[in-house]
Design an enzyme around this catalytic site. Structure first.
Site, PDB file in Angstrom:
ATOM      1  N   LYS A 128     -56.223 -43.871  56.225  1.00  0.00           N
ATOM      2  CA  LYS A 128     -55.830 -43.750  57.629  1.00  0.00           C
ATOM      3  C   LYS A 128     -54.391 -44.233  57.822  1.00  0.00           C
ATOM      4  CE  LYS A 128     -60.558 -43.982  59.189  1.00  0.00           C
ATOM      5  NZ  LYS A 128     -61.732 -44.817  59.372  1.00  0.00           N
ATOM      6  N   GLN A 144     -63.659 -50.327  61.676  1.00  0.00           N
ATOM      7  CA  GLN A 144     -64.244 -49.637  60.521  1.00  0.00           C
ATOM      8  C   GLN A 144     -65.698 -50.068  60.335  1.00  0.00           C
ATOM      9  OE1 GLN A 144     -62.605 -47.217  58.861  1.00  0.00           O
ATOM     10  NE2 GLN A 144     -64.375 -46.841  57.567  1.00  0.00           N
ATOM     11  N   ASP A 160     -62.616 -43.191  68.106  1.00  0.00           N
ATOM     12  CA  ASP A 160     -63.788 -42.681  67.381  1.00  0.00           C
ATOM     13  C   ASP A 160     -64.713 -41.919  68.331  1.00  0.00           C
ATOM     14  OD1 ASP A 160     -63.900 -43.287  64.608  1.00  0.00           O
ATOM     15  OD2 ASP A 160     -64.323 -45.388  65.022  1.00  0.00           O
TER      16      ASP A 160
HETATM   17  N1  GUN Z   1     -67.041 -45.561  58.577  1.00  0.00           N
HETATM   18  C1  GUN Z   1     -67.290 -44.364  58.003  1.00  0.00           C
HETATM   19  N2  GUN Z   1     -66.873 -43.363  58.795  1.00  0.00           N
HETATM   20  C2  GUN Z   1     -66.360 -43.925  59.912  1.00  0.00           C
HETATM   21  C3  GUN Z   1     -65.753 -43.404  61.086  1.00  0.00           C
HETATM   22  O1  GUN Z   1     -65.618 -42.193  61.302  1.00  0.00           O
HETATM   23  N3  GUN Z   1     -65.329 -44.339  61.978  1.00  0.00           N
HETATM   24  C4  GUN Z   1     -65.481 -45.668  61.799  1.00  0.00           C
HETATM   25  N4  GUN Z   1     -65.040 -46.501  62.736  1.00  0.00           N
HETATM   26  N5  GUN Z   1     -66.030 -46.188  60.703  1.00  0.00           N
HETATM   27  C5  GUN Z   1     -66.464 -45.313  59.771  1.00  0.00           C
END
Ligand code: GUN
Length: 284
Positions: free
Chosen positions: A53, A97, A120
């Protein structure tokens, strides 16, 4: 002959477009979108996701901030951090996360992210907006899947879309999104009876099961579009999806590979949401 949907290529081309958008925003409005990524503990998979990211943020020109709390950090410390970031004008998007350590209530954490910074689209305000069609953000994986289908000129309207998996992150919001695009949607899950027969009626089959190579060729209607959301390891330790790619590709008309299908789209959509968050917060 099956067409393999190249998620990496489609994602790269979206990232290029987003970079141009950010360049223009900086030049014309003096706005630089920013994303705060919070990680609790040092889960190796999470570390890889967070680093990816950060790397894509840099590529596009989005400012990224990383906050790492120790695995035993109390829930109150994480809430305090989120509360502070909610108030900061220089932070447009907040992403915690997942998964979080078991002593932290994930739902409570998600609900404490300001809805306009919830890139998200996991909190209840944003989920509710997805139900009614009045949304600003879409969860990244479902949005990425619909983007892949549209970029590949795959018809959604009137098609029977079968989704296997009912998670809050993928299955449920994806069902809404396909419905908004006028598909006829069936959601299947671990308790569904007659799964094979239902799958065989799908024009578009989307697998978000979390079981390596679970979808076999005898579950596919000839000519169906097959989208694989899974990221698993096979018995030899290689990354594979929920679909038995080698066999299903001989029956499907389109198929997404793993890796290189849906995965790369998720990050691109996160970037898109972060830019949307900046525009909304600056009233542009
Ligand atoms: N962990 C795995 N995929 C995701 C996601 O799309 N967003 C978040 N915040 N954590 C994750």
């Amino acid at each position: 002959m099956v067409k393999i949907i190249n998620g990496k290529e489609i994602s790269n081309s979206l990232i290029e477009k987003l970079k141009e958008k950010v360049d223009k925003l900086k030049l014309e409005s003096n706005v630089c979108p920013s994303l705060a990524v919070i990680m609790v503990g040092d889960n190796p998979a999470s570390k890889i996701y967070v680093n990816n990211k950060k790397r894509i943020c840099e590529k596009i020109g989005i400012k990224s901030y990383e906050f790492v709390l120790p695995a035993n950090a109390p829930e109150s410390e994480l809430l305090k951090l989120i509360c502070g970031l909610n108030k900061r004008e220089d932070i447009n998007g907040i992403l915690v996360q997942l998964p979080l350590p078991p002593h932290i209530n994930e739902k409570k954490i998600i609900e404490n992210i300001a809805p306009l910074k919830d890139v998200d689209a996991f909190n209840e305000t944003n989920v509710g907006k997805i139900m009614t069609g009045n949304f600003k953000f879409l969860p990244c994986t479902p949005a990425g899947i619909v983007y892949l289908l549209k970029e590949s000129n795959i018809k959604i309207e009137g098609q029977h879309c079968v989704i296997i998996g009912r998670s809050n992150i993928v299955g449920k919001p994806l069902a809404m999104l396909m419905l908004h695009n006028n598909a006829t949607v069936t959601i299947c899950h671990s308790k569904t009876q007659g799964l094979r027969e239902i799958c065989k009626t799908a024009d578009i089959l989307i697998a978000a099961v979390g079981k390596p190579k679970f979808i076999s060729s005898d579950m596919i209607k000839p000519g169906a579009v097959v989208v694989d959301v899974g990221i698993n390891r096979d018995i030899n330790g290689y990354v594979c999806g929920d679909v038995d790619f080698e066999k299903v590709k001989d029956v499907a008309s389109y198929i997404t590979p793993v890796p290189g299908g849906v995965g790369p789209m998720t990050i691109a959509m996160l970037m898109k949401n972060t830019i949307t968050a900046a525009l909304l917060q600056k009233n542009i």
